[in-house]
Design a protein around this motif. Structure first.
Motif, PDB file in Angstrom:
ATOM      1  N   ILE A  93     -30.350 -48.723  73.974  1.00 17.65           N
ATOM      2  CA  ILE A  93     -30.956 -49.988  73.577  1.00 17.65           C
ATOM      3  C   ILE A  93     -31.944 -49.871  72.422  1.00 17.65           C
ATOM      4  CG2 ILE A  93     -30.673 -50.982  75.881  1.00 17.65           C
ATOM      5  CD1 ILE A  93     -33.639 -50.408  76.389  1.00 17.65           C
ATOM      6  N   ALA A  94     -32.366 -48.651  72.122  1.00 14.36           N
ATOM      7  CA  ALA A  94     -33.387 -48.478  71.089  1.00 14.36           C
ATOM      8  C   ALA A  94     -32.751 -48.313  69.713  1.00 14.36           C
ATOM      9  CB  ALA A  94     -34.245 -47.260  71.413  1.00 14.36           C
ATOM     10  N   ASP A  95     -33.466 -48.778  68.700  1.00 12.06           N
ATOM     11  CA  ASP A  95     -33.011 -48.575  67.326  1.00 12.06           C
ATOM     12  C   ASP A  95     -33.173 -47.117  66.908  1.00 12.06           C
ATOM     13  OD1 ASP A  95     -32.363 -51.248  67.023  1.00 12.06           O
ATOM     14  OD2 ASP A  95     -34.365 -51.783  66.329  1.00 12.06           O
ATOM     15  N   ILE A  96     -34.171 -46.450  67.471  1.00 11.47           N
ATOM     16  CA  ILE A  96     -34.414 -45.047  67.162  1.00 11.47           C
ATOM     17  C   ILE A  96     -33.647 -44.183  68.159  1.00 11.47           C
ATOM     18  CG2 ILE A  96     -36.194 -43.259  66.979  1.00 11.47           C
ATOM     19  CD1 ILE A  96     -38.176 -45.530  66.316  1.00 11.47           C
ATOM     20  N   LYS A  97     -32.860 -43.257  67.661  1.00 17.18           N
ATOM     21  CA  LYS A  97     -31.946 -42.503  68.520  1.00 17.18           C
ATOM     22  C   LYS A  97     -32.369 -41.065  68.791  1.00 17.18           C
ATOM     23  CE  LYS A  97     -29.113 -46.010  68.581  1.00 17.18           C
ATOM     24  NZ  LYS A  97     -28.941 -46.829  69.804  1.00 17.18           N
ATOM     25  N   THR A  98     -33.294 -40.517  68.021  1.00 18.61           N
ATOM     26  CA  THR A  98     -33.658 -39.103  68.172  1.00 18.61           C
ATOM     27  C   THR A  98     -35.164 -38.944  68.353  1.00 18.61           C
ATOM     28  OG1 THR A  98     -33.977 -38.708  65.805  1.00 18.61           O
ATOM     29  CG2 THR A  98     -31.739 -38.432  66.691  1.00 18.61           C
ATOM     30  N   MET A  99     -35.547 -37.793  68.902  1.00 20.71           N
ATOM     31  CA  MET A  99     -36.964 -37.479  69.049  1.00 20.71           C
ATOM     32  C   MET A  99     -37.626 -37.350  67.686  1.00 20.71           C
ATOM     33  SD  MET A  99     -36.833 -34.691  72.128  1.00 20.71           S
ATOM     34  CE  MET A  99     -36.083 -35.106  73.725  1.00 20.71           C
ATOM     35  N   ALA A 100     -36.897 -36.782  66.732  1.00 23.48           N
ATOM     36  CA  ALA A 100     -37.431 -36.677  65.374  1.00 23.48           C
ATOM     37  C   ALA A 100     -37.694 -38.056  64.790  1.00 23.48           C
ATOM     38  CB  ALA A 100     -36.459 -35.901  64.494  1.00 23.48           C
ATOM     39  N   GLY A 101     -36.753 -38.975  64.998  1.00 29.81           N
ATOM     40  CA  GLY A 101     -36.920 -40.335  64.495  1.00 29.81           C
ATOM     41  C   GLY A 101     -38.083 -41.055  65.151  1.00 29.81           C
ATOM     42  N   LEU A 102     -38.284 -40.818  66.448  1.00 30.23           N
ATOM     43  CA  LEU A 102     -39.399 -41.450  67.149  1.00 30.23           C
ATOM     44  C   LEU A 102     -40.738 -40.930  66.639  1.00 30.23           C
ATOM     45  CD1 LEU A 102     -40.343 -43.356  69.387  1.00 30.23           C
ATOM     46  CD2 LEU A 102     -40.092 -41.459  71.006  1.00 30.23           C
ATOM     47  N   SER A 103     -40.823 -39.621  66.432  1.00 29.97           N
ATOM     48  CA  SER A 103     -42.054 -39.048  65.880  1.00 29.97           C
ATOM     49  C   SER A 103     -42.318 -39.579  64.477  1.00 29.97           C
ATOM     50  CB  SER A 103     -41.969 -37.519  65.851  1.00 29.97           C
ATOM     51  OG  SER A 103     -41.924 -36.990  67.157  1.00 29.97           O
ATOM     52  N   TYR A 104     -41.265 -39.646  63.680  1.00 25.47           N
ATOM     53  CA  TYR A 104     -41.393 -40.163  62.308  1.00 25.47           C
ATOM     54  C   TYR A 104     -41.922 -41.593  62.325  1.00 25.47           C
ATOM     55  CZ  TYR A 104     -40.022 -41.612  57.592  1.00 25.47           C
ATOM     56  OH  TYR A 104     -40.033 -42.099  56.306  1.00 25.47           O
ATOM     57  N   ALA A 105     -41.336 -42.435  63.168  1.00 24.81           N
ATOM     58  CA  ALA A 105     -41.758 -43.837  63.234  1.00 24.81           C
ATOM     59  C   ALA A 105     -43.207 -43.960  63.718  1.00 24.81           C
ATOM     60  CB  ALA A 105     -40.826 -44.610  64.170  1.00 24.81           C
ATOM     61  N   THR A 106     -43.619 -43.091  64.633  1.00 24.66           N
ATOM     62  CA  THR A 106     -44.995 -43.126  65.123  1.00 24.66           C
ATOM     63  C   THR A 106     -45.972 -42.747  64.021  1.00 24.66           C
ATOM     64  OG1 THR A 106     -44.212 -42.531  67.340  1.00 24.66           O
ATOM     65  CG2 THR A 106     -46.555 -42.285  66.917  1.00 24.66           C
ATOM     66  N   PHE A 107     -45.637 -41.733  63.241  1.00 24.49           N
ATOM     67  CA  PHE A 107     -46.476 -41.356  62.097  1.00 24.49           C
ATOM     68  C   PHE A 107     -46.663 -42.545  61.160  1.00 24.49           C
ATOM     69  CE2 PHE A 107     -45.945 -36.848  63.075  1.00 24.49           C
ATOM     70  CZ  PHE A 107     -47.095 -36.287  62.545  1.00 24.49           C
ATOM     71  N   ILE A 108     -45.561 -43.201  60.823  1.00 21.92           N
ATOM     72  CA  ILE A 108     -45.627 -44.328  59.886  1.00 21.92           C
ATOM     73  C   ILE A 108     -46.446 -45.475  60.471  1.00 21.92           C
ATOM     74  CG2 ILE A 108     -44.277 -46.015  58.584  1.00 21.92           C
ATOM     75  CD1 ILE A 108     -44.017 -43.055  57.673  1.00 21.92           C
ATOM     76  N   GLU A 109     -46.264 -45.752  61.768  1.00 22.56           N
ATOM     77  CA  GLU A 109     -47.010 -46.826  62.426  1.00 22.56           C
ATOM     78  C   GLU A 109     -48.508 -46.541  62.431  1.00 22.56           C
ATOM     79  OE1 GLU A 109     -47.539 -50.469  64.256  1.00 22.56           O
ATOM     80  OE2 GLU A 109     -45.703 -49.607  63.360  1.00 22.56           O
ATOM     81  N   LEU A 110     -48.870 -45.268  62.461  1.00 27.78           N
ATOM     82  CA  LEU A 110     -50.282 -44.887  62.456  1.00 27.78           C
ATOM     83  C   LEU A 110     -50.857 -44.787  61.051  1.00 27.78           C
ATOM     84  CD1 LEU A 110     -50.253 -42.175  65.275  1.00 27.78           C
ATOM     85  CD2 LEU A 110     -51.220 -44.484  65.400  1.00 27.78           C
ATOM     86  N   GLY A 111     -50.090 -45.207  60.069  1.00 24.12           N
ATOM     87  CA  GLY A 111     -50.599 -45.272  58.707  1.00 24.12           C
ATOM     88  C   GLY A 111     -50.327 -44.059  57.843  1.00 24.12           C
ATOM     89  N   PHE A 112     -49.483 -43.160  58.297  1.00 27.32           N
ATOM     90  CA  PHE A 112     -49.190 -41.960  57.526  1.00 27.32           C
ATOM     91  C   PHE A 112     -48.219 -42.294  56.400  1.00 27.32           C
ATOM     92  CE2 PHE A 112     -47.486 -37.594  56.953  1.00 27.32           C
ATOM     93  CZ  PHE A 112     -48.688 -36.907  56.894  1.00 27.32           C
TER      94      PHE A 112
END
Length: 221
Positions: A93-112
């Protein structure tokens, strides 16, 4: 006449006295107490080399990613690299499919800044996941002809020792590998045996570290 076949014989044996039993009990108690204190400290040691790249592998909690951002901003890292296989929960159900993608998206959400981070997903990995991630990083460095001589791996708690060892085994010999251990907030590290999560984590990581040190003979290619 031939001697009779004997199935048993009389022998003399020694047994511990009550004083000896007490001393043995005290020794094993002290030994177990020493292990309880030593094992998590050994497995979660930080030993950074001030690398050019800061690597985060696998499913990382948000507080570890925040710690990585702080490290990047206060250090001399040129790039953050996130690795990891396909997510085992929420994949359908998620748009993000990998652990790497989830970490990447979290970095971006935190302003990186997106220019300062690279995502290297490893796909569906059943075993040797950390080693596979390290191989993926090594291939990326070589394919892009990057002049990388040292990296730091950021890991959570007791996973630090195993991560460092496996990345060191997978990367080319001229690349030095350091490790930054972020405290595991999921349990009390000084009383890890008092919770099921702490017990599972320390024992599994301890056994995992012994396995990769003495029974893991991988091929890099």
């Amino acid at each position: 006449m031939p001697a009779k076949l004997k199935l048993v014989k009389k022998s003399e044996c020694y047994r511990l006295t009550w004083i000896g039993r007490v001393l043995v009990l005290l020794f094993f108690t002290a030994f177990l107490f020493f292990l309880a204190l030593f094992i998590p400290k050994f497995l979660s040691q930080s030993n950074p080399v001030n690398g050019q790249i800061l690597v985060l592998d696998g499913l990382m909690p948000d507080y570890a990613i925040k710690a990585a951002i702080d490290l990047y901003e206060s250090g001399n890292y040129e790039q953050v690299v996130v690795t990891g296989e396909i997510l085992s929960v929420g994949y359908a159900i998620a748009d993000i499919k990998t652990m790497a993608g989830l970490s990447y998206a979290t970095f971006i959400e935190l302003g990186f800044e997106a220019d300062n981070i690279t995502s290297l997903p490893t796909g569906n990995v059943v075993r040797n996941r950390t080693f596979t991630s390290a191989l993926k990083l090594n291939s990326w460095i070589k394919d892009n002809k990057l002049n990388i001589t040292k990296i730091d791996v950021l890991a959570v708690g007791c996973h630090a020792a195993r991560s460092k060892y496996l990345f060191d085994r997978a990367l080319d010999e001229h690349i030095a590998v350091g490790v930054v251990a972020v405290e595991d907030m999921g349990y009390n590290g000084k009383r890890w045996w008092q919770t099921s999560r702490g017990l599972r984590t320390v024992l599994s990581e301890g056994l995992g570290y012994l396995y990769v040190r003495f029974f893991f003979f991988p091929r890099k290619h």
